[in-house]
Structures are given as structure tokens and as C-alpha cells.
Design an enzyme around this catalytic site. Structure first.
Site, PDB file in Angstrom:
ATOM      1  N   GLU A  49     -25.886 -13.832   3.915  1.00  0.00           N
ATOM      2  CA  GLU A  49     -24.841 -13.256   3.064  1.00  0.00           C
ATOM      3  C   GLU A  49     -25.243 -11.860   2.587  1.00  0.00           C
ATOM      4  OE1 GLU A  49     -27.685 -14.719   0.089  1.00  0.00           O
ATOM      5  OE2 GLU A  49     -26.955 -15.439   2.019  1.00  0.00           O
ATOM      6  N   ASP A  50     -26.552 -11.654   2.382  1.00  0.00           N
ATOM      7  CA  ASP A  50     -27.076 -10.327   2.019  1.00  0.00           C
ATOM      8  C   ASP A  50     -26.795  -9.320   3.130  1.00  0.00           C
ATOM      9  OD1 ASP A  50     -28.096  -9.587  -0.359  1.00  0.00           O
ATOM     10  OD2 ASP A  50     -30.123 -10.298   0.003  1.00  0.00           O
ATOM     11  N   ARG A  92     -21.891 -15.739  -4.820  1.00  0.00           N
ATOM     12  CA  ARG A  92     -22.294 -14.564  -5.591  1.00  0.00           C
ATOM     13  C   ARG A  92     -21.369 -13.380  -5.333  1.00  0.00           C
ATOM     14  NH1 ARG A  92     -28.142 -13.350  -3.767  1.00  0.00           N
ATOM     15  NH2 ARG A  92     -27.979 -11.916  -5.515  1.00  0.00           N
ATOM     16  N   ASP A 131     -31.060 -11.610  -8.372  1.00  0.00           N
ATOM     17  CA  ASP A 131     -31.614 -12.954  -8.252  1.00  0.00           C
ATOM     18  C   ASP A 131     -32.439 -13.241  -9.484  1.00  0.00           C
ATOM     19  OD1 ASP A 131     -30.425 -13.481  -5.879  1.00  0.00           O
ATOM     20  OD2 ASP A 131     -32.210 -13.184  -4.635  1.00  0.00           O
ATOM     21  N   ARG A 156       0.835  -1.196   0.000  1.00  0.00           N
ATOM     22  CA  ARG A 156       0.000   0.000   0.000  1.00  0.00           C
ATOM     23  C   ARG A 156       0.872   1.249   0.000  1.00  0.00           C
ATOM     24  NH1 ARG A 156      -1.465  -3.836   3.440  1.00  0.00           N
ATOM     25  NH2 ARG A 156      -3.606  -4.580   3.568  1.00  0.00           N
TER      26      ARG A 156
END
Length: 736
Positions: A643-644, A539, A555, A431
């Protein structure tokens, strides 16, 4: 020839006579005129004469030049060499890079032995290491090793001092002379000199130490860490005290200090002089002699008055209401006051000569602190008065950023240490100081993704640039039938009709193989099928096929029109660091249950945008997969729709901002019950219960609730206004 010698002799003699008559006064000042030396000195005023120094200091304070308790440079050097026998260690000479080649940067902590003393602070450090994404339980995979022996307090007068460390570490088969080891230390040395002595030979180990002397620090090898108390939080940590829209134009005090004054010993010289800058108005400098068992034996004439004045002010009140805070050295170079000032947005004024500042390899302290000199204490008030108000505000903002990014918890201190060491392994992929010193900070700007600021979603405004003008549609198909449903066909047609769509990727997560290419609809943009692993977190995997900055996550049952997609993408390009989408949810604190609640009720507030139909930057795929520990991703994969929630929590933790809801022609409706009560045993009830459990477990892991609530929804200009349809850019959004 004789005449020439005669002239030379006469010239030389004349020169000496002139020098004697006209320069004799200067010759008398030489040391060999010993008889006149004392008389000449008495002609000058004594530098401790009372009438000359009356307004600055008492003569008895200045009789000796310097603190007699301070060790001499030779003594410090001898103490240093006794500890740092490998004083020339560098990563190239004392670190085995080959251990990191096969499995990458992995960290192994030695197993904890029974009945082995362990301080609360070192227990937190070991926990942070084991919570890290770099942790491995297998020493064969490890690149870096951490001792289970508590090495934080090496003051042999302390109750937490661990004896016979040398004997113990020599018996470890992995020790190897300290090579590839990292040792943490907060307190070194003991009364009266508090040298760098740790009481054991660290060998070729990297030392992560508080109160580091610059002359002892091995650049590019050791790491300077801050001194933190045993009460410092494990994770999360309290927010900084500087809130948005709460900055007073001018605080009550300019400069403050309140702390104990050492009457004798190292560090006493600096703190004994602090009373000289106190004016009782905008500069408050208070000290007390009341500390230690025998302070009364050493009390001076100022102690009684200082002790009375000390009780007149509250320390927290001074921190809240001052622009600058004096941070003098204590017995050692660092002090707890440093982190306290950072959190309070009180700009630290450092008076600790020779201190290697924490993480100075990465952090630019010139943007957040004033580094003074102990010998120039009386110049500090005038120096801070000269700082322009705009720069003062910039300093305050930087203190809050640094506190939140690197110092607010033990987790962040430990993880920053690991990331600095990791950057040394691959300098070409490390970095930059820009990434370390700009929001959201080095811990959240992964060099594995990129080292160029333009590739991240956070720096477009500073760079005067914009994200790419195209997006990738990423559709997750989970149909049990293994065939193409009408909903996914309509979705592909709607998305491919967008002028901004670059490609469509379908993540096929069904048991049956995907239909042949001839069964898929014809589109004007490339359509690619990716075989998934049937895991919910798939996803958010950083697939190489995603080349655009923007990702439209969908979806297969999402129902969107081309106009909705176009408008949402236009909004996202203005807010590329946020999630921008359609279906929303919100969280709330349930005081009765004393836990976080999750709801899909249509309310004015939202804090979650479901990734069933949402835009976000592709960098969040890398952050989700490579920043979060595997255990946290497994947790999300084991609970319904977790996960959402995890993706929303992650983005909120990075940006400190809420998601954005945009106009949707057909409102999204939740098909599961709103409350768990009365639905126990049903599939919907179990799903909702798992979502609530997910939210609470994530809050526990982060140490706080990162989600931010908002009441904002963005609609197109003239949306539903009574004007001509020709004047509207997205007229189809208004059709039922």
C-alpha cells in the site's frame, strides 16, 4: 379633380421616361432580356482562364465548383435519419436516470458469445471497461450497458463487418430500445460516400463515434472519440515527444504533411489541393497516388512527380522537426494523423469541415490546435506564420498534456468517455472546463471530492493561493498487545508540540479494543480514536474527520522530533502536490532478471517516500479509494508494504514528479535484507520478495513505471554550518 388626375398621370409618365433613358442599361441585365443575356456574360473574363490562375492551379482542377463525389446536404440528411431515428435524443428524454440512483454509475458489458467475431480494437475497449472502477458483473446494478457485439467497423466491405446486428440486439432482454446503452464506432458508411450509416438502428443508445459530423452529433448525448489504430496501446502508452529543456527555439519546418492523395471520391478535393502550399523550404506537403488496387487507372499528370518527391522525406523525421502538422480529412472526417501529431507536439492544423472534434464537450481545442477551413487552404501558411512564438510554445505544451491525459491509450479514451457521461448525470457536481484542460486533467480531478479548484493540490500556483497552515496527524496503531507502547506515547507528544498541528487522529487497527480515554496522554490539540477494519489500505481512506489540506501519515513506531515535523511541514507547503517525508526507498531496472527491483540501500537516488512518516495532501486519500479499482487495492492489501508503494506510484502517475526527502535526525534503517538471494524462507526475505512483486504488478497494471527518481534532499538553511546556533531556525535537528 380632373386636373389633379391629369397631373398624377403626367408625373407617372415622366418617371418612366426618365427610368428608361437613364437606367436602361441596368434594365437590360434582367433575366427577361433573354436575347442580351448571353452577350452580356461573354463580356466578362472566364474564371478558369489559364493566364489568370497560372500560379495557383491548373484549370482542369477548378472546372467544377466542389467535389462531385460529396453527398448533398439532402442526401446526408436522409442517411442520417435512417440511422438516428431518435435524432432528438437528450439525456433527459432517452436515458433512465433512475437506474443510476441506487448503485451509482456502474457499467455492465454483455457476456461474450462463443465464436463471435471480435476485432483487436474492440477487445481492448471491452478490457478497458472491465478494468474500470465502474465495472459491475451484475446487470441489476448497472446504469450503463455495453454490447459485446463488435460495432467498431460498419463498412460492409470490411472483413470485420458484423452482419445482422439488428436481429441480434433485438433478442437481448436488456436492450430496451437502446436505452442506457453505449455503442462504440470507429468506421461508418462505405464507398463512395462514406455516410453515417451503421447498418442497424441504434435506437435510444448513446453513440461514441469517431469522425462525427456536427450535423449528426446530438449535443449533450453522443460522445465524439478519436480514430485510433489497432496497435494503440491498451494502457500506459508512449510519452509525448516534447521533453523538458528540449524545446528548440525554432524547428526546421514550419508546416508539414505527408500522406496519400485520393484521386477520386470523397475527400479527394482537399488532399488534391495540398500541393499548392508546398514550397520545398519550410513548408513540406507531399502526397502519393500509390494506394488501392487500381490507382494507376485514375492517375493524373502530377502522380509520377508526387510519388518521386514523396520518397525523399521520412514521415517520423518530419513529425519530429515541424512546428505545425496539416491534418486533412480522409475518406472520413477523422484520421490517425490527428493523434500522431498530438504525440509529436506538432500542432495540428485541422482541415476537416464539419468535424465534431474528440471530447469537444470537455476539451478546449482552441488551446492545442488550429482549426482551418478546407476552402481557405491557401491562407493556412500565412495564418500559422502570424502565431507568436510564446503562443506556439503554449500550444505545444497543451498537445502533450492532452495526449498524456486522454489519448495515449485505449484505457484513457474509454475512461474519458465514461467520465463525460457520468458528469451529465449530476451537472451540479460535474468537472469544469478548467479542470478538464489543466494538469493533471479531468480523469484525475474527482468531482466526488470537490468541483472547486482550490480544494485540489495542483492549482495553488495558478490561483496565487496556499494550502492551509495546519495539518492533521494520522497515526496507525497495530500493536498486538492492544495497549499503548512507549513509542506511540512519545510520538503523540512530539507531534502535538508542533505549532502547526490542528488535531491527532489515531487509526486503531488492533484486535483488542483501544484503551479508555484516561490512558491516553494529555495534548494541547484534539485527539480522536478511529476504529479501523484491520486492512492495510485503511490508512488511506478519506475519513471525514480529516479537515486540513495536509496529512502527516505516521506509523506508531516512527521516531520524530517536533523540529523535524515543523521543518517537513514548511517544505510540504511549498510542494503541496508531492509526498514529503523521511524514510526513503528506490526502484531500479534489473536487466538480468528483466524486472523492476526495489531496494532500501542508502544511495544518492530515491523514488519512494514511505508513508510511515510523510506529509501529503488529503485529496490523495480520495484518489486512492475512489479512483483506483477495488482489485488493485486488494492487491496492495495482500502484499507486505504494497500500500506504501501503491500510494507513491499513484502520486507519481498524477504529478509526473518525484517525492521529496527532508532532513531526519536519526537515519531510517531497513531491518529486512537487501536482496532476496540467500534469504528464502525467512520472514524478511518473503517481505522483500512481496515488495518486488508488488512493484512489478503495479507497473504492469499502469502499463509503465510511473515512479520518478530524484537526488534531492532538502535541509534547513545553515544546516550544520559553522555559525552561531542563534542564527539557525531548527538547531535541534543537528543534535545526535
Amino acid at each position: 379633380m380632373q386636373t389633379r388626375k391629369k397631373y398624377i398621370f403626367l408625373t407617372f409618365l415622366a418617371s418612366w421616361l426618365l427610368l428608361f433613358f437613364f437606367g436602361g442599361d441596368q434594365l437590360r441585365r434582367f433575366a427577361f432580356f433573354s436575347g442580351r443575356k448571353a452577350e452580356t456574360r461573354r463580356n466578362w473574363p472566364r474564371w478558369t482562364d489559364r493566364f489568370l490562375l497560372k500560379s495557383f492551379a491548373d484549370p482542369e482542377e477548378l472546372q467544377s465548383d466542389g467535389d462531385p463525389s460529396l453527398p448533398s446536404p439532402r442526401e446526408r440528411r436522409a442517411a442520417w435519419l435512417s440511422v438516428y431515428k431518435n435524432s432528438r435524443c437528450r439525456m433527459e428524454t432517452c436515458f433512465d436516470f433512475s437506474r443510476c440512483e441506487k448503485h451509482g454509475f456502474k457499467v455492465f458489458t454483455y457476456p461474450r458469445e462463443k465464436d463471435q467475431p471480435l476485432s483487436e480494437s474492440y477487445g481492448k475497449i471491452l478490457t478497458s471497461l472491465e478494468r474500470s472502477r465502474y465495472y459491475t458483473p451484475n446487470p441489476e446494478e448497472a446504469c450503463l450497458f455495453i454490447l459485446s457485439i463488435d460495432t467498431l467497423d460498419r463498412d460492409h466491405l470490411s472483413a470485420q463487418y458484423v452482419r445482422n446486428v439488428d436481429e441480434k440486439i433485438r433478442g437481448f432482454p436488456l436492450w430496451n430500445g437502446g436505452r442506457n446503452h453505449l455503442i462504440f464506432n470507429l468506421y461508418s458508411g462505405t464507398w463512395p460516400n462514406y455516410t453515417e450509416d451503421l447498418g442497424f438502428d441504434i435506437g435510444q443508445a448513446i453513440l461514441a463515434k469517431a469522425s462525427f459530423y456536427t450535423e449528426s452529433f446530438r449535443p449533450g448525448f453522443d460522445v465524439s472519440i478519436p480514430l485510433f489504430s489497432k496497435d494503440h496501446p491498451q494502457r500506459g502508452g508512449e510519452r509525448g515527444w516534447l521533453y523538458r529543456d528540449s524545446i528548440p527555439p525554432k524547428k526546421k519546418y514550419l508546416l508539414v504533411f505527408k500522406g496519400k492523395r485520393y484521386l477520386t471520391g470523397i475527400g479527394s478535393g482537399t488532399r488534391n489541393a495540398l500541393h499548392h502550399i508546398h514550397n520545398g523550404k519550410d513548408i513540406i506537403s507531399l502526397t502519393t497516388c500509390k494506394h488501392g488496387k487500381d490507382w494507376e487507372k485514375h492517375k493524373d499528370t502530377r502522380c509520377d512527380k508526387d510519388n518521386v518527391d514523396y520518397e525523399k522525406f521520412d514521415y517520423q523525421e518530419l513529425l519530429h522537426n515541424s512546428t505545425f502538422c496539416v491534418v486533412p480529412r480522409g475518406r472520413r472526417l477523422g484520421s490517425f494523423r490527428f493523434l500522431e501529431a498530438l504525440q509529436a507536439a506538432c500542432i495540428p492544423v485541422l482541415l476537416s469541415d464539419g468535424w465534431e472534434l474528440p471530447f469537444a464537450e470537455a476539451i478546449d481545442w482552441g488551446k492545442a490546435a488550429v482549426v482551418g477551413s478546407e476552402r481557405l487552404l491557401l491562407q493556412i501558411p500565412s495564418a500559422v506564420r502570424c502565431i507568436h512564438p510564446e503562443r506556439v510554445l503554449a500550444f505545444q505544451q497543451q498537445t502533450q498534456f492532452l495526449w498524456d491525459a486522454y489519448f495515449s491509450s485505449v484505457d484513457k479514451i474509454v475512461h474519458t468517455t465514461l467520465e463525460i457521461i457520468k458528469d451529465r448525470l449530476l451537472p451540479h457536481r460535474s468537472r469544469s472546463r478548467f479542470l478538464w484542460n489543466t494538469l493533471p486533467g479531468g480523469l484525475l480531478a474527482l468531482p466526488d471530492f470537490s468541483t472547486h479548484p482550490g480544494d485540489f493540490p495542483f492549482y495553488y500556483l495558478q490561483r496565487g493561493s496556499s494550502p492551509s497552515e495546519k495539518f492533521t496527524a494520522f497515526i496507525r496503531a497495530v500493536s498486538l498487545a492492544g495497549s499503548l507502547s512507549q513509542s506511540i506515547l512519545r510520538l503523540i507528544q512530539a507531534v502535538s508540540g508542533s505549532q502547526y498541528c490542528a488535531q491527532i487522529l489515531v487509526l486503531w487497527s488492533c484486535e483488542k479494543p483501544p484503551p479508555p480515554r484516561g490512558k491516553w496522554p494529555q495534548t494541547t490539540v484534539p485527539l480522536t480514536i478511529i476504529q479501523g477494519r484491520r486492512e492495510l489500505s485503511d490508512r488511506f481512506f478519506p475519513f471525514p474527520a480529516i479537515q486540513t489540506d495536509a496529512v502527516l501519515s505516521l506509523d506508531e513506531h516512527a521516531s520524530l522530533s517536533t523540529s523535524e515535523v515543523d521543518f517537513a511541514f514548511a517544505v510540504w507547503r511549498s510542494f503541496p502536490e508531492r509526498i514529503v517525508g523521511f524514510p526513503t526507498r528506490s526502484h531500479f531496472w534489473d536487466a538480468e532478471q528483466r524486472r523492476w527491483g526495489y531496494t532500501s540501500k542508502w544511495t544518492n537516488e530515491l523514488s519512494i517516500v514511505l508513508t510511515a512518516a510523510a506529509f501529503y495532501h488529503r485529496y490523495y486519500h480520495s484518489l486512492f479509494t475512489r479512483y483506483l479499482p477495488a482489485g488493485l487495492r486488494e492487491l496492495a492489501g495482500g502484499l507486505a508494504a504494497c500500500e506504501d508503494i501503491l500510494m507513491n506510484v499513484l502520486v507519481a502517475a498524477v504529478t509526473k514528479l518525484p517525492p521529496i526527502k527532508v532532513t531526519q535526525r536519526k537515519p531510517d534503517k531497513e531491518t529486512v535484507p537487501q536482496q532476496v538471494k540467500g534469504t528464502a524462507g525467512t520472514a524478511g526475505g518473503r517481505r522483500f520478495s512481496q515488495q518486488q512483486d508488488c512493484l512489478n504488478q503495479l507497473a504492469d497494471w499502469f502499463g509503465y513505471m510511473p515512479l520518478v527518481s530524484s537526488q534531492l534532499r532538502l535541509d534547513p538553511v545553515l544546516f550544520k554550518d559553522q555559525v552561531s546556533v542563534l542564527r539557525k531556525k531548527y538547531p535541534r535537528l543537528e543534535k545526535p
